[in-house]
Design a protein around this motif. Structure first.
Motif, mmCIF file in Angstrom:
data_model
loop_
_atom_site.group_PDB
_atom_site.id
_atom_site.type_symbol
_atom_site.label_atom_id
_atom_site.label_comp_id
_atom_site.label_asym_id
_atom_site.label_seq_id
_atom_site.Cartn_x
_atom_site.Cartn_y
_atom_site.Cartn_z
ATOM 1 N N VAL A 22 0.835 -1.197 0.000
ATOM 2 C CA VAL A 22 0.000 0.000 0.000
ATOM 3 C C VAL A 22 0.869 1.245 0.000
ATOM 4 C CG1 VAL A 22 -1.629 1.347 1.370
ATOM 5 C CG2 VAL A 22 -1.952 -1.098 1.117
ATOM 6 N N MET A 23 1.896 1.241 0.819
ATOM 7 C CA MET A 23 2.682 2.451 1.026
ATOM 8 C C MET A 23 3.437 2.884 -0.227
ATOM 9 S SD MET A 23 4.041 1.868 4.893
ATOM 10 C CE MET A 23 5.476 2.828 4.606
ATOM 11 N N LEU A 24 4.088 1.983 -0.913
ATOM 12 C CA LEU A 24 4.925 2.406 -2.028
ATOM 13 C C LEU A 24 4.140 2.976 -3.198
ATOM 14 C CD1 LEU A 24 7.752 -0.251 -1.945
ATOM 15 C CD2 LEU A 24 7.808 2.111 -1.192
ATOM 16 N N PRO A 25 3.190 2.248 -3.780
ATOM 17 C CA PRO A 25 2.520 2.826 -4.958
ATOM 18 C C PRO A 25 1.587 3.986 -4.634
ATOM 19 C CG PRO A 25 1.631 0.644 -4.513
ATOM 20 C CD PRO A 25 2.738 0.882 -3.537
ATOM 21 N N VAL A 26 1.108 4.085 -3.416
ATOM 22 C CA VAL A 26 0.158 5.149 -3.073
ATOM 23 C C VAL A 26 0.865 6.345 -2.451
ATOM 24 C CG1 VAL A 26 -1.850 5.732 -1.669
ATOM 25 C CG2 VAL A 26 -1.726 3.515 -2.791
ATOM 26 N N PHE A 27 1.748 6.096 -1.491
ATOM 27 C CA PHE A 27 2.339 7.207 -0.749
ATOM 28 C C PHE A 27 3.493 7.886 -1.474
ATOM 29 C CE2 PHE A 27 0.905 5.375 3.581
ATOM 30 C CZ PHE A 27 -0.385 5.764 3.295
ATOM 31 N N VAL A 28 4.223 7.160 -2.322
ATOM 32 C CA VAL A 28 5.345 7.782 -3.028
ATOM 33 C C VAL A 28 4.872 8.910 -3.953
ATOM 34 C CG1 VAL A 28 7.152 7.370 -4.747
ATOM 35 C CG2 VAL A 28 6.944 5.857 -2.785
ATOM 36 N N PRO A 29 3.831 8.713 -4.775
ATOM 37 C CA PRO A 29 3.380 9.860 -5.581
ATOM 38 C C PRO A 29 2.876 11.035 -4.741
ATOM 39 C CG PRO A 29 2.459 7.825 -6.444
ATOM 40 C CD PRO A 29 3.118 7.487 -5.149
ATOM 41 N N PHE A 30 2.170 10.741 -3.650
ATOM 42 C CA PHE A 30 1.733 11.832 -2.775
ATOM 43 C C PHE A 30 2.920 12.569 -2.174
ATOM 44 C CE2 PHE A 30 -2.458 9.505 -2.108
ATOM 45 C CZ PHE A 30 -3.168 10.388 -2.892
ATOM 46 N N ALA A 31 3.961 11.834 -1.793
ATOM 47 C CA ALA A 31 5.153 12.461 -1.225
ATOM 48 C C ALA A 31 5.893 13.284 -2.275
ATOM 49 C CB ALA A 31 6.078 11.397 -0.643
ATOM 50 N N LEU A 32 5.961 12.793 -3.503
ATOM 51 C CA LEU A 32 6.632 13.543 -4.560
ATOM 52 C C LEU A 32 5.875 14.817 -4.907
ATOM 53 C CD1 LEU A 32 7.731 10.607 -6.878
ATOM 54 C CD2 LEU A 32 9.153 11.941 -5.320
ATOM 55 N N ALA A 44 10.411 13.638 3.904
ATOM 56 C CA ALA A 44 9.674 14.011 5.115
ATOM 57 C C ALA A 44 8.177 13.759 4.926
ATOM 58 C CB ALA A 44 9.925 15.474 5.463
ATOM 59 N N TYR A 45 7.644 14.084 3.754
ATOM 60 C CA TYR A 45 6.237 13.777 3.471
ATOM 61 C C TYR A 45 5.988 12.280 3.536
ATOM 62 C CZ TYR A 45 4.156 18.231 2.056
ATOM 63 O OH TYR A 45 3.615 19.488 2.052
ATOM 64 N N PHE A 46 6.874 11.490 2.935
ATOM 65 C CA PHE A 46 6.693 10.043 2.950
ATOM 66 C C PHE A 46 6.749 9.502 4.379
ATOM 67 C CE2 PHE A 46 8.035 5.636 2.721
ATOM 68 C CZ PHE A 46 7.095 5.127 1.845
ATOM 69 N N GLY A 47 7.684 9.986 5.179
ATOM 70 C CA GLY A 47 7.761 9.556 6.580
ATOM 71 C C GLY A 47 6.512 9.921 7.354
ATOM 72 N N TRP A 48 5.991 11.123 7.096
ATOM 73 C CA TRP A 48 4.773 11.546 7.780
ATOM 74 C C TRP A 48 3.603 10.667 7.362
ATOM 75 C CZ3 TRP A 48 0.400 13.846 5.452
ATOM 76 C CH2 TRP A 48 -0.573 14.265 6.352
ATOM 77 N N LEU A 49 3.481 10.393 6.062
ATOM 78 C CA LEU A 49 2.388 9.550 5.584
ATOM 79 C C LEU A 49 2.488 8.134 6.141
ATOM 80 C CD1 LEU A 49 2.202 10.668 1.854
ATOM 81 C CD2 LEU A 49 0.405 10.935 3.564
ATOM 82 N N ALA A 50 3.685 7.564 6.145
ATOM 83 C CA ALA A 50 3.865 6.202 6.647
ATOM 84 C C ALA A 50 3.571 6.120 8.144
ATOM 85 C CB ALA A 50 5.287 5.725 6.364
ATOM 86 N N GLY A 51 4.047 7.101 8.914
ATOM 87 C CA GLY A 51 3.778 7.109 10.348
ATOM 88 C C GLY A 51 2.302 7.310 10.659
ATOM 89 N N PHE A 52 1.661 8.214 9.945
ATOM 90 C CA PHE A 52 0.243 8.458 10.189
ATOM 91 C C PHE A 52 -0.588 7.264 9.765
ATOM 92 C CE2 PHE A 52 -3.753 10.995 9.420
ATOM 93 C CZ PHE A 52 -3.917 11.334 10.750
ATOM 94 N N TRP A 53 -0.193 6.591 8.675
ATOM 95 C CA TRP A 53 -0.896 5.391 8.235
ATOM 96 C C TRP A 53 -0.820 4.301 9.304
ATOM 97 C CZ3 TRP A 53 -4.470 3.913 5.090
ATOM 98 C CH2 TRP A 53 -4.588 2.595 4.719
ATOM 99 N N GLY A 54 0.339 4.151 9.943
ATOM 100 C CA GLY A 54 0.474 3.174 11.019
ATOM 101 C C GLY A 54 -0.422 3.502 12.200
ATOM 102 N N LEU A 55 -0.570 4.784 12.515
ATOM 103 C CA LEU A 55 -1.446 5.172 13.619
ATOM 104 C C LEU A 55 -2.917 5.012 13.260
ATOM 105 C CD1 LEU A 55 0.321 8.420 14.849
ATOM 106 C CD2 LEU A 55 0.240 6.203 16.007
ATOM 107 N N VAL A 56 -3.264 5.306 12.018
ATOM 108 C CA VAL A 56 -4.662 5.249 11.590
ATOM 109 C C VAL A 56 -5.181 3.813 11.600
ATOM 110 C CG1 VAL A 56 -6.023 5.427 9.467
ATOM 111 C CG2 VAL A 56 -4.768 7.379 10.291
ATOM 112 N N ARG A 57 -4.331 2.862 11.295
ATOM 113 C CA ARG A 57 -4.779 1.474 11.184
ATOM 114 C C ARG A 57 -4.930 0.789 12.531
ATOM 115 N NH1 ARG A 57 -1.181 -1.697 8.174
ATOM 116 N NH2 ARG A 57 -2.786 -3.277 8.273
ATOM 117 N N ARG A 58 -4.684 1.424 13.615
ATOM 118 C CA ARG A 58 -4.830 0.799 14.936
ATOM 119 C C ARG A 58 -6.259 0.909 15.410
ATOM 120 N NH1 ARG A 58 -0.375 -1.496 17.671
ATOM 121 N NH2 ARG A 58 1.306 -1.088 16.307
#
Length: 135
Positions: A20-30, A121-135
């Protein structure tokens, strides 16, 4: 002890997160890396992405990970620096962010001038927030 099926959580493989993270979050981070740091467009982009992630996390369509029952003992040592940074930010916000006494956000601005660092930094923020959201 009888388990209720609505409270049990299926284990999700670690690769499901990367898929999920790579194909979705990488374009958002870019895309986010193209925006100037701390600008109105960047703030609105962060609010839109954060709101979208929060809505996705609150829906019942996504698989959830089981939350730990108790916090590990080492977590307290990670909370101490976070608490210090929060206190410094609140004090500097209360005093007014001047160049004599800058906030941590102002100190991070030279680092975020580069496109690659800002995108990471955007990618790190998205990945960290995604981990929190899925709990």
């Amino acid at each position: 002890m009888e388990q209720r099926p609505e409270l049990t959580v299926e284990p999700v493989s670690p690769w499901a997160r990367a898929q999920v993270m790579l194909p979705v979050f990488v374009p958002f981070a870019l895309i986010g890396g193209l925006l100037p740091s701390f600008s109105l467009a960047a703030n609105l982009y962060v609010l839109a992405l954060g709101g979208g992630l929060m809505l996705a996390g609150m829906s019942s369509r996504l698989p959830r990970r089981a939350a730990p029952v108790t916090l590990l003992p080492g977590v307290a040592w990670w909370l101490v620096p976070v608490a210090v940074f929060v206190v410094v930010e609140v004090i500097t916000f209360g005093m007014g962010s001047t160049h004599d006494y800058p906030t941590l956000s102002l100190l991070a601005d030279p680092l975020l001038d580069g496109y690659l660092v800002r995108s990471m930094a955007y990618f790190g923020w998205l990945a960290g927030f995604w981990g929190l959201v899925r709990r």
